[in-house]
Motif scaffolding. Structure first.
Motif, PDB file in Angstrom:
ATOM      1  N   GLU A   1      48.537  66.339  25.841  1.00  0.00           N
ATOM      2  CA  GLU A   1      47.110  66.053  26.041  1.00  0.00           C
ATOM      3  C   GLU A   1      46.888  65.285  27.344  1.00  0.00           C
ATOM      4  O   GLU A   1      46.063  65.672  28.162  1.00  0.00           O
ATOM      5  N   THR A   2      47.610  64.169  27.516  1.00  0.00           N
ATOM      6  CA  THR A   2      47.513  63.380  28.746  1.00  0.00           C
ATOM      7  C   THR A   2      48.806  63.467  29.553  1.00  0.00           C
ATOM      8  O   THR A   2      48.902  62.896  30.633  1.00  0.00           O
ATOM      9  N   GLY A   3      49.787  64.122  29.004  1.00  0.00           N
ATOM     10  CA  GLY A   3      51.097  64.246  29.624  1.00  0.00           C
ATOM     11  C   GLY A   3      52.091  64.705  28.591  1.00  0.00           C
ATOM     12  O   GLY A   3      51.721  65.340  27.594  1.00  0.00           O
ATOM     13  N   TYR A   4      53.335  64.347  28.801  1.00  0.00           N
ATOM     14  CA  TYR A   4      54.396  64.741  27.877  1.00  0.00           C
ATOM     15  C   TYR A   4      55.322  63.563  27.625  1.00  0.00           C
ATOM     16  O   TYR A   4      55.502  62.704  28.479  1.00  0.00           O
ATOM     17  N   ILE A   5      55.932  63.579  26.450  1.00  0.00           N
ATOM     18  CA  ILE A   5      56.912  62.565  26.069  1.00  0.00           C
ATOM     19  C   ILE A   5      58.215  63.284  25.746  1.00  0.00           C
ATOM     20  O   ILE A   5      58.213  64.272  25.016  1.00  0.00           O
ATOM     21  N   ALA A   6      59.316  62.790  26.302  1.00  0.00           N
ATOM     22  CA  ALA A   6      60.641  63.344  26.029  1.00  0.00           C
ATOM     23  C   ALA A   6      61.532  62.226  25.497  1.00  0.00           C
ATOM     24  O   ALA A   6      61.240  61.045  25.683  1.00  0.00           O
ATOM     25  N   GLU A   7      62.586  62.604  24.839  1.00  0.00           N
ATOM     26  CA  GLU A   7      63.538  61.610  24.354  1.00  0.00           C
ATOM     27  C   GLU A   7      64.195  60.895  25.537  1.00  0.00           C
ATOM     28  O   GLU A   7      64.321  61.461  26.625  1.00  0.00           O
ATOM     29  N   ILE A   8      64.627  59.680  25.314  1.00  0.00           N
ATOM     30  CA  ILE A   8      65.280  58.886  26.347  1.00  0.00           C
ATOM     31  C   ILE A   8      66.461  59.670  26.916  1.00  0.00           C
ATOM     32  O   ILE A   8      67.289  60.183  26.169  1.00  0.00           O
ATOM     33  N   GLY A   9      66.497  59.769  28.233  1.00  0.00           N
ATOM     34  CA  GLY A   9      67.607  60.436  28.904  1.00  0.00           C
ATOM     35  C   GLY A   9      67.486  61.948  29.028  1.00  0.00           C
ATOM     36  O   GLY A   9      68.309  62.581  29.681  1.00  0.00           O
ATOM     37  N   ASP A  10      66.473  62.548  28.430  1.00  0.00           N
ATOM     38  CA  ASP A  10      66.328  64.008  28.471  1.00  0.00           C
ATOM     39  C   ASP A  10      65.580  64.436  29.736  1.00  0.00           C
ATOM     40  O   ASP A  10      64.448  64.915  29.690  1.00  0.00           O
ATOM     41  N   VAL A  11      66.245  64.270  30.880  1.00  0.00           N
ATOM     42  CA  VAL A  11      65.605  64.589  32.151  1.00  0.00           C
ATOM     43  C   VAL A  11      65.410  66.090  32.340  1.00  0.00           C
ATOM     44  O   VAL A  11      64.518  66.507  33.082  1.00  0.00           O
ATOM     45  N   ASP A  12      66.221  66.902  31.670  1.00  0.00           N
ATOM     46  CA  ASP A  12      66.013  68.354  31.738  1.00  0.00           C
ATOM     47  C   ASP A  12      64.645  68.724  31.167  1.00  0.00           C
ATOM     48  O   ASP A  12      63.906  69.507  31.747  1.00  0.00           O
ATOM     49  N   ARG A  13      64.306  68.130  30.032  1.00  0.00           N
ATOM     50  CA  ARG A  13      63.009  68.400  29.410  1.00  0.00           C
ATOM     51  C   ARG A  13      61.883  67.849  30.285  1.00  0.00           C
ATOM     52  O   ARG A  13      60.849  68.484  30.447  1.00  0.00           O
ATOM     53  N   MET A  14      62.082  66.644  30.841  1.00  0.00           N
ATOM     54  CA  MET A  14      61.067  66.070  31.716  1.00  0.00           C
ATOM     55  C   MET A  14      60.817  66.975  32.916  1.00  0.00           C
ATOM     56  O   MET A  14      59.673  67.172  33.325  1.00  0.00           O
ATOM     57  N   ALA A  15      61.879  67.517  33.493  1.00  0.00           N
ATOM     58  CA  ALA A  15      61.735  68.422  34.634  1.00  0.00           C
ATOM     59  C   ALA A  15      60.980  69.678  34.213  1.00  0.00           C
ATOM     60  O   ALA A  15      60.115  70.162  34.955  1.00  0.00           O
TER      61      ALA A  15
END
Length: 182
Positions: free
Chosen positions: A121-135
């Motif tokens: 909705e305003t962005g995304y939340i990923a688990e700590i350290g999951d930079v692949d998902r953040m990317a």
């Protein structure tokens, strides 16, 4: 959308996650990385390691370490996304400041960030350290102009409507008065 510039705001260190590694995952390497402010309290070893990584990855012409900055609103307003891959965070004031400037936020699921950032909705939340998902999330927003615009508007609206001091301060005052009466 703006110019696909990346910004890291905050202290560099293990607790704040990877400031540069993030940009290298799944083709998310920036065309031009925005300078990221670092406070004077940053341990020199961490800064030197980040600078070494910039040299190793040949990103020195795209990344600058500016130190503490006064013009944060201008810097945030010229950015596209706000990435906060922290491993430890209390409330996430820097994320709120970014949202107030209309930036979608991609954060880790730590501290008060999940209360602040509304996933999808305003962005995304990923688990700590999951930079692949953040990317993956960053690329999704940067390549979908309609979704980016919606998230940007939602971020600004949420920051102003829920967290503006004119709304928050009276809640604290009411709470303190209640405690004093008890």
């Amino acid at each position: 959308m703006k110019r696909h510039e990346d910004l890291f705001d905050g202290q560099l260190g293990e607790w704040n996650g990877p400031p540069i590694d993030f940009e290298l995952k799944e083709g998310a390497k920036p065309h031009h990385a925005k300078p990221f402010p670092t406070p004077k309290s940053v341990e020199e070893a961490t800064k030197k390691e980040c600078e070494r990584l910039c040299r190793q990855l040949k990103l020195c012409d795209k990344v600058r370490f500016l130190g503490k900055q006064d013009g944060l609103v201008e810097i945030l307003s010229s950015s596209d996304l706000f990435l906060i891959p922290s491993q430890s965070e209390s409330f996430g004031l820097s994320a709120l400041e970014a949202m107030a400037c209309g930036l979608p936020v991609i954060s880790s699921s730590v501290g008060g960030l999940p209360e602040l950032v509304r996933h999808n909705e305003t962005g995304y939340i990923a688990e700590i350290g999951d930079v692949d998902r953040m990317a993956k999330y960053a690329l999704e927003l940067l390549t979908n102009e309609r979704k980016y615009k919606l998230f940007s508007e939602n971020s600004r609206r949420r920051a102003v409507n829920k967290f503006d001091k004119s709304k928050v301060v009276p809640l604290y005052e009411e709470y303190y008065e209640h405690i004093l009466r008890s």
